[in-house]
Design an enzyme around this catalytic site. Structure first.
Site, PDB file in Angstrom:
ATOM      1  N   CYS A 335     -64.078-173.149  46.768  1.00 48.08           N
ATOM      2  CA  CYS A 335     -62.833-172.377  46.718  1.00 48.08           C
ATOM      3  C   CYS A 335     -61.913-172.705  45.532  1.00 48.08           C
ATOM      4  CB  CYS A 335     -62.075-172.482  48.044  1.00 48.08           C
ATOM      5  SG  CYS A 335     -62.346-173.959  48.994  1.00 48.08           S
ATOM      6  N   ARG A 364     -71.701-183.173  49.802  1.00 43.06           N
ATOM      7  CA  ARG A 364     -70.787-183.854  50.717  1.00 43.06           C
ATOM      8  C   ARG A 364     -71.482-185.082  51.281  1.00 43.06           C
ATOM      9  NH1 ARG A 364     -68.679-178.622  54.286  1.00 43.06           N
ATOM     10  NH2 ARG A 364     -68.039-177.335  52.511  1.00 43.06           N
ATOM     11  N   GLN A 382     -74.069-172.885  49.551  1.00 36.71           N
ATOM     12  CA  GLN A 382     -73.269-172.010  50.400  1.00 36.71           C
ATOM     13  C   GLN A 382     -73.268-170.585  49.850  1.00 36.71           C
ATOM     14  OE1 GLN A 382     -69.408-174.118  50.513  1.00 36.71           O
ATOM     15  NE2 GLN A 382     -69.653-174.129  52.724  1.00 36.71           N
ATOM     16  N   ASP A 384     -70.955-168.584  49.560  1.00 35.86           N
ATOM     17  CA  ASP A 384     -69.502-168.632  49.637  1.00 35.86           C
ATOM     18  C   ASP A 384     -68.878-167.419  48.961  1.00 35.86           C
ATOM     19  OD1 ASP A 384     -67.471-170.055  50.718  1.00 35.86           O
ATOM     20  OD2 ASP A 384     -67.586-171.743  49.339  1.00 35.86           O
ATOM     21  N   HIS A 386     -64.762-165.417  48.354  1.00 33.70           N
ATOM     22  CA  HIS A 386     -63.314-165.440  48.593  1.00 33.70           C
ATOM     23  C   HIS A 386     -62.733-164.081  48.237  1.00 33.70           C
ATOM     24  CE1 HIS A 386     -64.344-169.724  48.298  1.00 33.70           C
ATOM     25  NE2 HIS A 386     -63.390-169.852  49.194  1.00 33.70           N
ATOM     26  N   LYS A 466     -59.332-170.336  61.321  1.00 35.03           N
ATOM     27  CA  LYS A 466     -60.610-169.708  61.015  1.00 35.03           C
ATOM     28  C   LYS A 466     -61.272-169.124  62.254  1.00 35.03           C
ATOM     29  CE  LYS A 466     -63.292-174.029  61.298  1.00 35.03           C
ATOM     30  NZ  LYS A 466     -64.201-174.929  60.579  1.00 35.03           N
ATOM     31  N   HIS A 512     -61.345-167.032  52.983  1.00 37.16           N
ATOM     32  CA  HIS A 512     -62.578-167.783  52.749  1.00 37.16           C
ATOM     33  C   HIS A 512     -63.648-167.217  53.682  1.00 37.16           C
ATOM     34  CE1 HIS A 512     -60.364-171.360  50.907  1.00 37.16           C
ATOM     35  NE2 HIS A 512     -59.393-170.656  51.475  1.00 37.16           N
TER      36      HIS A 512
END
Length: 718
Positions: A335, A364, A382, A384, A386, A466, A512
């Site tokens: 992000c 991570r 991911q 991912d 946005h 979320k 997100h």
């Protein structure tokens, strides 16, 4: 006197200090016998607790939802007593209830093994049969500390030391054995019942710290009824067969090794499957209006400090050993990088919503003991994305994401989806007013979907609430995958803005969104859900062409070439091995389709088709099976597009077969022509079908002199 109100609205008065057990006995002996606990103003409590105020009271039996947690909690205490009875000197640490069961961590010089589990279970049954009562005592903190220290329970001493000095300590006893515990418990050990089983042994660290003592963790499960336990054990056995790590080896997909803990070494087949997933998601995102980007994996830690990640998530981040004046972080999330892309260039409200997506590799830290194949890794990808939007656009964009998530899961065979709303966590950024606004926006989305949803209290991200999407697999396990988060905090913290219709700067809202979540984990779920029998469109090796004799090697290559020309991945197996050996080997590797060719097939231009999981086989023409498999191997979204195209074509093309006194004629409206008269109806219909097939499909109608009309759809030529 106090007033006690029951669930049916009735109320009674009792002396202050009366216990729940005495109240149950005052109503009926049968109620007192089957009651195991109570809720007081909605809070679960021991049945023996005194009640000294007006309350709403409900009795809990083994048939109630709350009972399962109590059964498992008590089973954990019984297990701990059994272990210490069998192996004196073993230290008991922590033993919580978890999903589907419980565990306890023990400290012992010789670690436990699975061979010890039957002995522990037998001792547990003795303790349960003794039916000793659970009793609660409240001790001063110093007494608890001194007692555990005298017993040599050093871990318990450490737990007591963590309790504030002005607080007393709860101790629960079952006969002579006792433990530090918050409670509540059932009335006696006998209420645990016999529907329990110890399932496995694992290593762990005290407090999850790899620098501390190594403990042995014993897992168990417990249920209200034996049939529930049997169903769960059957599910565990099935899960063992479906373990993606074993199937990953059999299918030659991936492996792990100590030189890169928590990172995947993808093999050719696995990487092909991985890319199939990405290509599918890329198509779906393109249609939904996302622009794909890519951001650096290594960025200055100052960016992560501004975003809030370093403070809230720092323990899970990898930082560089500085060789210059800056410390860099390997990104744990995408992000902040996406905000930098949004900030590059002036944005107007007319540009919103702006949707950016990335298949971003993130890292991570996970303790080594927590790593678990593809399901729990340190390096993962991911899907991912946005969405930068205005406040007015939140509901519409969130609904689009919701529909996209549900559609994608359906394409992979998951239609049973639970949605959970996670609100503000204890550790978070942003003001309460901003959180109120974000939570209200997301709840409005939930209400708009009309779907049921649950609450995960305090489980939101540190920057915003979320939605979590949980799917259920073929054997009933639940997996939390997709997420959608509303963030009013991070864009402002990182200096993002757009120019509004008033000509002023405004901070965008940032949504997100992850659909698979971790691609690695989702692939692990898929492999286990299908037990390796992946649909043809997902299979990394959909077809093997195996020869019976070497004389037909050239024909096998011809078959493979025809499959390749139709867009299918296929390999030949020309080894000098018996065909049964080849079929067995490819079946173990979960190849969905095996095409067997011998002298007869080569002469006739056919193949013998064998499907994974079926003992039946059939011989079909080569062009027929190529067309069949090419269509079957199409991804669901591509099939929908093809069917939509066919539907449009069919509605545009129409040919009428009309009965006249002499027979039937074919009216071709597109060309403005009519055929000669056909004596037989079947001949006219066949001509109409042939014309429509060559034109890409369409609608054929047959009208008779009696006024009857028949309508039929004609598919295009493959």
């Amino acid at each position: 006197m106090i007033n006690v109100t029951f669930p049916d609205g009735a109320s009674r008065q009792y002396e202050s200090g009366i216990s729940g057990a005495d109240i149950a006995a005052s109503i009926s002996k049968s109620l007192a016998k089957k009651t195991i606990a109570m809720t007081v103003d909605g809070e679960l409590a021991d049945l023996a607790d005194p009640i000294d105020r007006d309350v709403a009271l409900r009795f809990v039996t083994r048939a109630d939802d709350e009972a399962l947690g109590l059964i498992r909690h008590d089973a954990a205490h019984v297990m701990a007593e059994a272990v210490q009875a069998l192996w004196p000197g073993t230290q008991v640490t922590i033993g919580p209830v978890i999903r589907d069961g419980f565990y306890y961590d023990f400290y012992r010089d010789t670690p436990f093994t699975t061979d010890d589990l039957p002995k522990i279970e037998a001792k547990m049954r003795e303790i349960i049969a003794a039916n000793r009562p659970f009793t609660k005592e409240v001790w001063p903190r110093d007494k608890a500390r001194d007692t555990f220290a005298a017993m040599g329970e050093g871990f318990k001493v450490e737990l007591v030391d963590a309790i504030p000095e002005d607080q007393d300590v709860k101790i629960y006893k079952q006969g002579d054995w006792f433990d530090l515990c918050r409670g509540p418990h059932m009335v006696s050990t006998g209420q645990v019942g016999d529907a329990f089983k110890l399932t496995k042994v694992a290593g762990s660290y005290w407090r999850g710290d790899s620098n501390r003592e190594v403990l042995t963790r014993i897992y168990g499960t417990a249920w209200a009824e034996k049939k529930q336990l049997d169903a769960y054990v059957t599910m565990l056995e099935e899960a063992e067969k479906r373990d993606h790590r074993r199937l990953g080896r059999e299918m030659n997909l991936f492996h792990f090794q100590e030189e890169a803990p928590g990172a995947v070494f993808w093999h050719q087949n696995g990487w092909r499957l991985f890319q199939t997933m990405i290509n599918y998601m890329r198509r779906r995102q393109n249609v939904a209006g996302y622009e794909e980007i890519n951001t650096p994996e290594l960025m200055d830690q100052e960016l992560w400090r501004l975003s809030g990640h370093l403070e809230k998530f720092g323990d899970g981040m990898y930082l560089t050993d500085p060789k210059d004046e800056k410390i860099f972080a390997i990104k744990p999330m995408n992000c902040p990088g996406h905000v930098q892309v949004f900030k590059n260039g002036l944005k107007s409200y007319r540009d919103l919503p702006e949707k950016v997506a990335e298949f971003g590799k993130v890292h991570r830290y996970e303790p080594s003991g927590a790593l678990h194949g593809l399901m729990r890794v340190r390096a993962f990808t991911q899907d991912d994305a946005h969405i930068f939007c205005t406040e007015e656009q939140i509901t519409e964009e969130c609904l689009k994401v919701n529909d996209l998530i549900l559609s994608i899961y359906s394409d992979f065979g998951f239609d049973n989806i639970d949605i959970k709303f996670s609100d503000r966590p204890e550790k978070r950024v942003g003001t309460d007013e901003v959180w109120d606004q974000a939570e209200a926006s997301l709840k409005k989305v939930l209400d708009s979907t009309g779907r049921p949803w649950g609450l995960n209290k305090g489980e939101g991200a540190f920057y915003g609430p979320k939605l979590e999407y949980t799917l259920r697999d073929a054997i009933g396990r639940e997996w939390q995958c997709g997420t959608l988060q509303v963030d009013f905090n991070m864009p402002g913290r990182l200096g993002a803005f757009y120019i509004g219709p008033d000509g002023e700067k405004h901070v965008p809202v940032m949504l997100h969104r992850a659909l698979f979540g971790s691609l690695e984990r989702f692939l692990g779920i898929l492999i286990e859900n299908f037990a390796g029998h992946l649909p043809l469109w997902l299979s990394p090796m959909p077809v093997k062409v195996a020869t019976i004799v070497s004389d037909v090697d050239d024909y096998a290559r011809e078959v493979a070439a025809a499959l390749h020309a139709a867009g299918l991945v296929a390999e030949t197996d020309l080894r000098n091995e018996k065909i049964n050996y080849k079929v067995r080997e490819h079946s173990t590797a979960k190849v969905p389709v095996i095409l067997v060719v011998g002298h007869r097939e080569a002469e006739e231009g056919t193949v013998n088709v064998r499907r994974l999981g079926s003992r039946d086989s059939k011989t079909v023409p080569l062009d027929e099976i190529v067309a069949e498999l090419a269509y079957e191997a199409m991804a669901p979204d591509l099939k929908r597009a093809l069917e939509a195209q066919r539907g449009a074509t069919r509605s545009d093309q129409r040919i009428d077969v009309v009965e006249v006194f002499e027979g039937f004629v074919v009216n071709d409206g597109a060309e403005g022509l009519s055929s000669d008269v056909f004596e037989h109806r079947e001949e006219a219909v066949e001509m109409a079908r042939r014309i429509l097939t060559e034109r890409g499909g369409g609608i054929a109608t047959v009208s008779t002199l009696a006024g009857e009309t028949e309508r039929m759809t004609v598919d295009p030529a493959e």
